[in-house]
Design a protein around this motif. Structure first.
Motif, PDB file in Angstrom:
ATOM      1  N   PRO A 251       0.849  -1.203   0.000  1.00 34.56           N
ATOM      2  CA  PRO A 251       0.000   0.000   0.000  1.00 34.56           C
ATOM      3  C   PRO A 251       0.877   1.244   0.000  1.00 34.56           C
ATOM      4  N   TRP A 252       0.337   2.347  -0.394  1.00 28.44           N
ATOM      5  CA  TRP A 252       1.014   3.650  -0.440  1.00 28.44           C
ATOM      6  C   TRP A 252       2.131   3.698  -1.489  1.00 28.44           C
ATOM      7  N   ASN A 253       2.198   2.717  -2.411  1.00 31.13           N
ATOM      8  CA  ASN A 253       3.309   2.726  -3.361  1.00 31.13           C
ATOM      9  C   ASN A 253       3.224   3.887  -4.352  1.00 31.13           C
ATOM     10  N   SER A 254       2.059   4.526  -4.429  1.00 28.34           N
ATOM     11  CA  SER A 254       1.929   5.683  -5.315  1.00 28.34           C
ATOM     12  C   SER A 254       2.290   6.986  -4.599  1.00 28.34           C
ATOM     13  N   GLU A 255       2.606   6.884  -3.300  1.00 29.36           N
ATOM     14  CA  GLU A 255       2.884   8.087  -2.509  1.00 29.36           C
ATOM     15  C   GLU A 255       4.380   8.265  -2.253  1.00 29.36           C
ATOM     16  N   VAL A 256       5.205   7.674  -3.117  1.00 37.33           N
ATOM     17  CA  VAL A 256       6.661   7.765  -2.928  1.00 37.33           C
ATOM     18  C   VAL A 256       7.345   8.074  -4.270  1.00 37.33           C
ATOM     19  N   ARG A 257       8.588   8.502  -4.176  1.00 34.56           N
ATOM     20  CA  ARG A 257       9.449   8.659  -5.341  1.00 34.56           C
ATOM     21  C   ARG A 257      10.526   7.583  -5.278  1.00 34.56           C
ATOM     22  N   THR A 258      11.062   7.218  -6.428  1.00 40.03           N
ATOM     23  CA  THR A 258      12.050   6.136  -6.436  1.00 40.03           C
ATOM     24  C   THR A 258      13.246   6.492  -7.311  1.00 40.03           C
ATOM     25  N   ARG A 259      14.340   5.802  -7.018  1.00 37.55           N
ATOM     26  CA  ARG A 259      15.527   5.885  -7.861  1.00 37.55           C
ATOM     27  C   ARG A 259      16.142   4.495  -7.956  1.00 37.55           C
ATOM     28  N   SER A 260      16.356   4.010  -9.171  1.00 39.09           N
ATOM     29  CA  SER A 260      16.963   2.703  -9.359  1.00 39.09           C
ATOM     30  C   SER A 260      18.460   2.779  -9.039  1.00 39.09           C
ATOM     31  N   ILE A 261      18.957   1.781  -8.308  1.00 36.33           N
ATOM     32  CA  ILE A 261      20.393   1.762  -7.995  1.00 36.33           C
ATOM     33  C   ILE A 261      21.063   0.463  -8.468  1.00 36.33           C
ATOM     34  N   GLY A 262      20.377  -0.281  -9.336  1.00 37.48           N
ATOM     35  CA  GLY A 262      21.035  -1.455  -9.897  1.00 37.48           C
ATOM     36  C   GLY A 262      20.111  -2.629 -10.118  1.00 37.48           C
ATOM     37  N   VAL A 263      20.616  -3.568 -10.899  1.00 38.88           N
ATOM     38  CA  VAL A 263      19.903  -4.820 -11.171  1.00 38.88           C
ATOM     39  C   VAL A 263      20.481  -5.904 -10.267  1.00 38.88           C
ATOM     40  N   ILE A 264      19.594  -6.617  -9.598  1.00 38.05           N
ATOM     41  CA  ILE A 264      20.002  -7.672  -8.671  1.00 38.05           C
ATOM     42  C   ILE A 264      19.465  -9.009  -9.175  1.00 38.05           C
ATOM     43  N   ASP A 265      20.368  -9.977  -9.280  1.00 37.40           N
ATOM     44  CA  ASP A 265      19.962 -11.323  -9.671  1.00 37.40           C
ATOM     45  C   ASP A 265      19.440 -12.090  -8.461  1.00 37.40           C
ATOM     46  N   THR A 266      18.361 -12.830  -8.656  1.00 33.31           N
ATOM     47  CA  THR A 266      17.930 -13.806  -7.667  1.00 33.31           C
ATOM     48  C   THR A 266      18.432 -15.164  -8.128  1.00 33.31           C
ATOM     49  N   LEU A 267      19.296 -15.769  -7.323  1.00 31.11           N
ATOM     50  CA  LEU A 267      19.930 -17.041  -7.667  1.00 31.11           C
ATOM     51  C   LEU A 267      19.357 -18.170  -6.833  1.00 31.11           C
ATOM     52  N   LEU A 268      19.180 -19.323  -7.456  1.00 34.00           N
ATOM     53  CA  LEU A 268      18.855 -20.537  -6.716  1.00 34.00           C
ATOM     54  C   LEU A 268      20.171 -21.286  -6.503  1.00 34.00           C
ATOM     55  N   ILE A 269      20.582 -21.424  -5.244  1.00 35.02           N
ATOM     56  CA  ILE A 269      21.839 -22.092  -4.941  1.00 35.02           C
ATOM     57  C   ILE A 269      21.581 -23.420  -4.243  1.00 35.02           C
ATOM     58  N   SER A 270      22.482 -24.379  -4.470  1.00 34.04           N
ATOM     59  CA  SER A 270      22.400 -25.686  -3.818  1.00 34.04           C
ATOM     60  C   SER A 270      23.791 -26.308  -3.832  1.00 34.04           C
ATOM     61  N   ARG A 271      23.947 -27.376  -3.082  1.00 39.63           N
ATOM     62  CA  ARG A 271      25.235 -28.076  -3.065  1.00 39.63           C
ATOM     63  C   ARG A 271      25.375 -28.879  -4.355  1.00 39.63           C
ATOM     64  N   ALA A 272      26.489 -28.714  -5.038  1.00 40.57           N
ATOM     65  CA  ALA A 272      26.668 -29.291  -6.378  1.00 40.57           C
ATOM     66  C   ALA A 272      26.517 -30.808  -6.387  1.00 40.57           C
ATOM     67  N   GLY A 273      26.977 -31.480  -5.346  1.00 38.01           N
ATOM     68  CA  GLY A 273      26.931 -32.933  -5.342  1.00 38.01           C
ATOM     69  C   GLY A 273      25.764 -33.522  -4.576  1.00 38.01           C
ATOM     70  N   ASP A 274      24.802 -32.711  -4.217  1.00 36.92           N
ATOM     71  CA  ASP A 274      23.688 -33.178  -3.391  1.00 36.92           C
ATOM     72  C   ASP A 274      22.394 -32.518  -3.868  1.00 36.92           C
ATOM     73  N   ARG A 275      21.890 -33.023  -4.996  1.00 37.45           N
ATOM     74  CA  ARG A 275      20.698 -32.425  -5.597  1.00 37.45           C
ATOM     75  C   ARG A 275      19.643 -33.510  -5.814  1.00 37.45           C
ATOM     76  N   PRO A 276      18.693 -33.658  -4.869  1.00 40.75           N
ATOM     77  CA  PRO A 276      17.637 -34.662  -5.041  1.00 40.75           C
ATOM     78  C   PRO A 276      16.784 -34.340  -6.265  1.00 40.75           C
ATOM     79  N   PRO A 277      16.119 -35.338  -6.847  1.00 42.39           N
ATOM     80  CA  PRO A 277      15.298 -35.117  -8.046  1.00 42.39           C
ATOM     81  C   PRO A 277      14.258 -34.009  -7.871  1.00 42.39           C
TER      82      PRO A 277
END
Length: 304
Positions: A251-277
């Motif tokens: 809520p109230w997202n129309s009552e603010v000003r914004t400035r972009s400060i970068g692109v952020i990746d969302t990564l899915l991380i896991s242990r390389a040798g331990d990945r169940p199906p």
């Protein structure tokens, strides 16, 4: 030895009556009598005394009774052990609060529908989620890392070289100002007393603190939720930091000003040798959801 006959023996021994045992077991009295006789023939002894109206145990019957009860309990234990193997293992997934709120609802619904595997969600900041994956407390986690800045991320949060990682979303990270705040081109333009952010392990907070630097007197005010951050911004007490996807939900997202400060990746991380199906399935559903979101954004831009 037929276990059903053993169960019938225990029932008759407890009730001392063929009729009552037959009613409880939903069998004909003649069937109960026959099964007792078959068990006695198998053991080569009389288990009950038939000299009275009651079915009383003989000395051999009293000796056999505790073993009969152990056999029944062991059978149930064996059934439970085998049944436990059929229960799908729980997939333990860690995630940032922002991703859980803005990205995961359709993903979790699809995973439940397609896989049927229980999923346990744990909320946390990027730094602690990485540690939880490394310590095997989580199968995987959704974390935030600045796009194409692995060295800075390694110094600020930790290295990911030893982990399997795949980018599933991208977020436009914003500084959020009161609606009356002047335009902000550089940190020195900030005219509020503090930066409202989540805990120190939050990548978004670290990126904002790096952008603001020491050129602006703007100490960090640690808050527990994005709702609290936005409330402080709207009240004119702080500049906040959050991804655009989260701001659009509040809520109230129309009552603010914004400035972009970068692109952020969302990564899915896991242990390389331990990945169940199930982890592979979860990853594919995440990627499909990301692609669908990107298509919707392109369509929206085309319409505009």
């Amino acid at each position: 030895m037929d276990l059903s006959s053993v169960e019938i023996f225990v029932a008759v021994a407890d009730s001392q009556s063929v009729t009552r045992s037959a009613q409880r077991l939903e069998r004909a009295p003649s069937n109960v009598t026959t099964r007792i006789q078959q068990l006695e023939q198998k053991l080569g002894v009389n288990l009950f005394s038939r000299n009275s109206k009651k079915m009383t145990l003989t000395e051999e019957g009293r000796a056999f009774l505790p073993y009969a009860k152990k056999l029944i309990a062991l059978e149930q234990e064996a059934r439970n052990a085998v049944k436990a193997l059929d229960v799908p293992p729980v997939l333990n997934v860690g995630t940032m609060e922002s991703t859980a709120a803005s990205r995961l609802p359709p993903v979790l619904a699809a995973f439940s529908s397609e896989c049927g595997t229980p999923l346990q969600l744990t909320l946390g900041a990027t730094r602690e989620l990485i540690r939880a994956v490394e310590s095997e407390a989580l199968h995987c986690a959704l974390i935030a890392a600045p796009h194409d800045e692995p060295e800075w991320f390694a110094q600020a949060v930790g290295r990911l070289d030893h982990l399997h990682s795949v980018r599933v979303f991208q977020e436009d990270l914003l500084l959020v100002f009161p609606s009356t705040h002047r335009s902000v081109e550089q940190p020195a333009d900030i005219a509020v007393p503090s930066l409202a952010a989540l805990e120190p392990g939050c990548t978004y907070r670290q990126v904002a603190e790096r952008w603001i630097g020491s050129s602006a007197r703007c100490p960090t005010l640690e808050l527990s939720s994005y709702h609290s951050i936005l409330a402080h911004v709207v009240a004119g007490n702080a500049v906040g930091v959050m991804p655009l996807s989260v701001l659009n939900m509040l809520p109230w997202n129309s009552e603010v000003r914004t400035r972009s400060i970068g692109v952020i990746d969302t990564l899915l991380i896991s242990r390389a040798g331990d990945r169940p199906p199930t982890l592979g399935q979860f990853e594919q559903i995440l990627l499909a959801s990301s692609a669908a979101t990107a298509d919707k954004m392109l369509q929206s831009q085309f319409v505009q």
